[in-house]
Design a protein around this motif. Structure first.
Motif, mmCIF file in Angstrom:
data_model
loop_
_atom_site.group_PDB
_atom_site.id
_atom_site.type_symbol
_atom_site.label_atom_id
_atom_site.label_comp_id
_atom_site.label_asym_id
_atom_site.label_seq_id
_atom_site.Cartn_x
_atom_site.Cartn_y
_atom_site.Cartn_z
ATOM 1 N N VAL A 125 0.828 -1.202 0.000
ATOM 2 C CA VAL A 125 0.000 0.000 0.000
ATOM 3 C C VAL A 125 0.859 1.246 0.000
ATOM 4 N N ALA A 126 0.530 2.185 -0.880
ATOM 5 C CA ALA A 126 1.154 3.513 -0.904
ATOM 6 C C ALA A 126 0.081 4.545 -0.612
ATOM 7 N N ALA A 127 0.201 5.266 0.497
ATOM 8 C CA ALA A 127 -0.767 6.296 0.860
ATOM 9 C C ALA A 127 -0.501 7.553 0.035
ATOM 10 N N LYS A 144 -0.325 4.727 -15.029
ATOM 11 C CA LYS A 144 1.077 4.826 -15.451
ATOM 12 C C LYS A 144 1.814 3.510 -15.196
ATOM 13 N N LEU A 145 1.569 2.899 -14.042
ATOM 14 C CA LEU A 145 2.227 1.636 -13.734
ATOM 15 C C LEU A 145 1.809 0.535 -14.700
ATOM 16 N N LEU A 146 0.604 0.626 -15.233
ATOM 17 C CA LEU A 146 0.124 -0.361 -16.199
ATOM 18 C C LEU A 146 0.568 -0.036 -17.622
ATOM 19 N N GLY A 147 1.343 1.025 -17.781
ATOM 20 C CA GLY A 147 1.923 1.345 -19.072
ATOM 21 C C GLY A 147 1.045 2.143 -20.005
ATOM 22 N N VAL A 148 -0.035 2.739 -19.481
ATOM 23 C CA VAL A 148 -0.926 3.542 -20.319
ATOM 24 C C VAL A 148 -0.208 4.824 -20.703
ATOM 25 N N THR A 149 -0.295 5.164 -21.987
ATOM 26 C CA THR A 149 0.379 6.354 -22.473
ATOM 27 C C THR A 149 -0.438 7.014 -23.572
ATOM 28 N N ILE A 181 -3.619 -3.583 -10.231
ATOM 29 C CA ILE A 181 -3.451 -2.427 -9.345
ATOM 30 C C ILE A 181 -4.846 -2.087 -8.827
ATOM 31 N N ALA A 182 -4.941 -1.619 -7.594
ATOM 32 C CA ALA A 182 -6.226 -1.184 -7.045
ATOM 33 C C ALA A 182 -6.045 0.149 -6.347
ATOM 34 N N ILE A 183 -7.162 0.835 -6.136
ATOM 35 C CA ILE A 183 -7.082 2.121 -5.433
ATOM 36 C C ILE A 183 -8.190 2.221 -4.389
ATOM 37 N N LEU A 184 -7.923 3.060 -3.387
ATOM 38 C CA LEU A 184 -8.904 3.422 -2.367
ATOM 39 C C LEU A 184 -9.017 4.936 -2.309
ATOM 40 N N SER A 185 -10.145 5.423 -1.799
ATOM 41 C CA SER A 185 -10.322 6.856 -1.562
ATOM 42 C C SER A 185 -10.696 7.089 -0.111
ATOM 43 N N PHE A 186 -10.147 8.163 0.457
ATOM 44 C CA PHE A 186 -10.481 8.576 1.820
ATOM 45 C C PHE A 186 -11.023 9.993 1.816
ATOM 46 N N ASN A 187 -11.757 10.320 0.764
ATOM 47 C CA ASN A 187 -12.410 11.628 0.688
ATOM 48 C C ASN A 187 -13.382 11.793 1.852
ATOM 49 N N GLY A 188 -13.827 13.021 2.081
ATOM 50 C CA GLY A 188 -14.642 13.314 3.256
ATOM 51 C C GLY A 188 -15.938 12.545 3.361
ATOM 52 N N LYS A 217 5.841 -5.484 -4.759
ATOM 53 C CA LYS A 217 6.495 -4.452 -3.963
ATOM 54 C C LYS A 217 7.137 -3.389 -4.841
ATOM 55 N N GLU A 218 7.640 -3.793 -6.003
ATOM 56 C CA GLU A 218 8.287 -2.824 -6.891
ATOM 57 C C GLU A 218 7.286 -1.820 -7.461
ATOM 58 N N ASP A 219 6.019 -2.225 -7.599
ATOM 59 C CA ASP A 219 4.996 -1.278 -8.053
ATOM 60 C C ASP A 219 4.741 -0.208 -6.990
ATOM 61 N N LYS A 220 4.713 -0.622 -5.736
ATOM 62 C CA LYS A 220 4.564 0.366 -4.658
ATOM 63 C C LYS A 220 5.751 1.324 -4.648
ATOM 64 N N GLN A 221 6.939 0.781 -4.768
ATOM 65 C CA GLN A 221 8.137 1.628 -4.753
ATOM 66 C C GLN A 221 8.134 2.608 -5.916
ATOM 67 N N LYS A 222 7.709 2.156 -7.085
ATOM 68 C CA LYS A 222 7.644 3.039 -8.249
ATOM 69 C C LYS A 222 6.586 4.117 -8.039
ATOM 70 N N ALA A 223 5.445 3.736 -7.459
ATOM 71 C CA ALA A 223 4.380 4.716 -7.195
ATOM 72 C C ALA A 223 4.859 5.794 -6.233
ATOM 73 N N ILE A 224 5.569 5.397 -5.187
ATOM 74 C CA ILE A 224 6.085 6.364 -4.217
ATOM 75 C C ILE A 224 7.118 7.277 -4.876
ATOM 76 N N PHE A 225 7.968 6.712 -5.717
ATOM 77 C CA PHE A 225 8.958 7.500 -6.451
ATOM 78 C C PHE A 225 8.273 8.572 -7.297
ATOM 79 N N LEU A 226 7.257 8.171 -8.063
ATOM 80 C CA LEU A 226 6.541 9.126 -8.907
ATOM 81 C C LEU A 226 5.764 10.143 -8.074
ATOM 82 N N ALA A 227 5.254 9.701 -6.924
ATOM 83 C CA ALA A 227 4.426 10.568 -6.086
ATOM 84 C C ALA A 227 5.231 11.595 -5.314
ATOM 85 N N THR A 228 6.545 11.422 -5.254
ATOM 86 C CA THR A 228 7.415 12.369 -4.549
ATOM 87 C C THR A 228 8.336 13.067 -5.540
ATOM 88 N N GLN A 229 7.741 13.532 -6.648
ATOM 89 C CA GLN A 229 8.401 14.332 -7.682
ATOM 90 C C GLN A 229 9.478 13.582 -8.450
#
Length: 377
Positions: A57-59, A72-77, A186-193, A210-222
């Motif tokens: 999980v990547a928050a 992006k992780l699934l290669g959509v472009t 890949i799956a997603i969750l939302s914690f909207n109000g 695990k490498e997908d999580k690591q890649k997501a965190i890399f992309l999510a932190t610029q």
């Protein structure tokens, strides 16, 4: 009742459990107020433990951000096509366009209101015949009701198309005893109000690798490369969750099961009070499906009756909402291809979401039902 004097009954308001302030205060006390920190790690671990099934999980800052990174992780472009459930919130489809890809919308099936297996396979065959094999499928657990996991994933496997599982509305739901949010590539969750638990705003990306999580965190932190200075070889995003909002999430995770129980109780109450009316229908759980009943929704017998009930509730200061307007009806997606059977159009015309918060009181439920009964006569 004068609407000015009547207590406002919300569709789905935030519901705090008590420990949220403890975790937030801990972040202030330790000066972890910047992005990341122990609450982020703890929140991710809490979600992983809850979902079981060996996921990572990547928050993130929102469910929409998670969808964007998931694609992006699934290669959509640029130029790709992505099959997307039409009856959903716009956030399911918008990230497709962020990547220069094109959404292709798939209608619903009556059993769950989710993506129709028959229309999905028709669409895949047709797109392939035109030399446009879809790059991914976005399947949504609408209002907490799981989609037909067995059928949809069998089709995806047959044509070797990955699934991005939109579980924004389905934390706490299960299919055949397995938690929603663990089925997709890949799956997603939302914690909207307004979600079943909230961090005020936030989301999560769930991966089996695990490498997908690591890649997501890399992309999510610029997308900062490993260097003493700021080096960037890829375009990144500011999508990571903060330590403060993650603290809210940690407190919310402690009451998630109670929130699910309360919302399912709302559904049971509405059904017990209204199912005797021929003009009202409820979405039942098929065998093996367990919905968190994020929102209780009804089908009325006509658009006119739906609007009469909605207006009567509004006049009594009670919030309700038509079902999601299908994406193929949205002006912004007017030029997109869609494979339709008429089910989502019909549901949108006749369907209504009733107040469903886990913090509703019995008086709120009785008042809501009383207004509806007055309309039904």
């Amino acid at each position: 009742m004068n609407i000015i004097d009547a207590k406002r009954i919300w569709l789905s308001s935030p519901h705090m459990g008590g420990k949220e302030q403890y975790y937030v205060q801990e972040a202030f006390d330790t000066n972890w107020v910047a992005p990341l920190g122990p609450n982020v790690d703890g929140f991710e671990n809490d979600i992983q433990t809850y979902l079981q099934n060996n996921v990572h999980v990547a928050a993130l800052s929102s469910g929409t951000a998670a969808l964007h990174l998931g694609l992006k992780l699934l290669g959509v472009t640029n130029g790709d096509e992505v099959l997307c459930q039409s009856m959903t919130f716009a956030a399911s489809a918008n990230p497709i366009t962020y990547l220069g890809a094109k959404p292709v919308f798939i209608d619903s099936e009556a059993k769950t209101w989710n993506i129709c297996p028959e229309q999905l396979e028709i669409a895949i065959k047709d797109r392939i015949s035109k030399g446009k094999k879809p790059k991914a499928i976005i399947a949504v657990h609408l209002y907490g009701m799981p989609y037909d996991v067995d059928a949809i994933h069998a089709i995806a496997l047959q044509y070797r198309i990955p699934i991005l599982e939109d579980s924004a509305e389905a934390l706490g739901s299960t299919f055949q005893g397995v938690k929603c949010g663990t089925f997709g590539d890949i799956a997603i969750l939302s914690f909207n109000g307004n979600k079943i638990i909230t961090t005020s705003g936030g989301g999560a990306l769930i991966s089996k690798k695990k490498e997908d999580k690591q890649k997501a965190i890399f992309l999510a932190t610029q997308a900062r490369d490993n260097a003493a200075h700021y080096e960037h070889s890829e375009i990144g995003y500011n999508y990571r969750m903060s330590n403060i909002t993650a603290g809210i999430g940690r407190g919310q995770m402690e009451v998630l099961d109670q929130h699910v129980s309360n919302r399912r109780g709302n559904y049971d109450f509405y059904k017990s009070q209204l199912s005797k009316y021929a003009d009202i229908k409820f979405l039942e759980e098929p065998a093996g499906y367990h919905s968190n009943r994020w929102l209780t929704c009804i089908e009325t017998s006509s658009y006119e009756l739906r609007e009469e009930i909605r207006s009567a509730l509004a006049n009594d200061n009670i919030e309700s909402r038509p079902l999601w307007k299908p994406m193929h009806q949205q002006p912004v997606f007017a030029d997109c291809t869609a494979y339709l059977n008429g089910i989502s159009d019909d549901l949108f015309n006749r369907g209504l979401c009733l107040p469903s918060g886990s913090n509703l009181e019995k008086d709120d439920l009785f008042r809501t039902v009383s207004v509806i009964k007055n309309v039904l006569g």
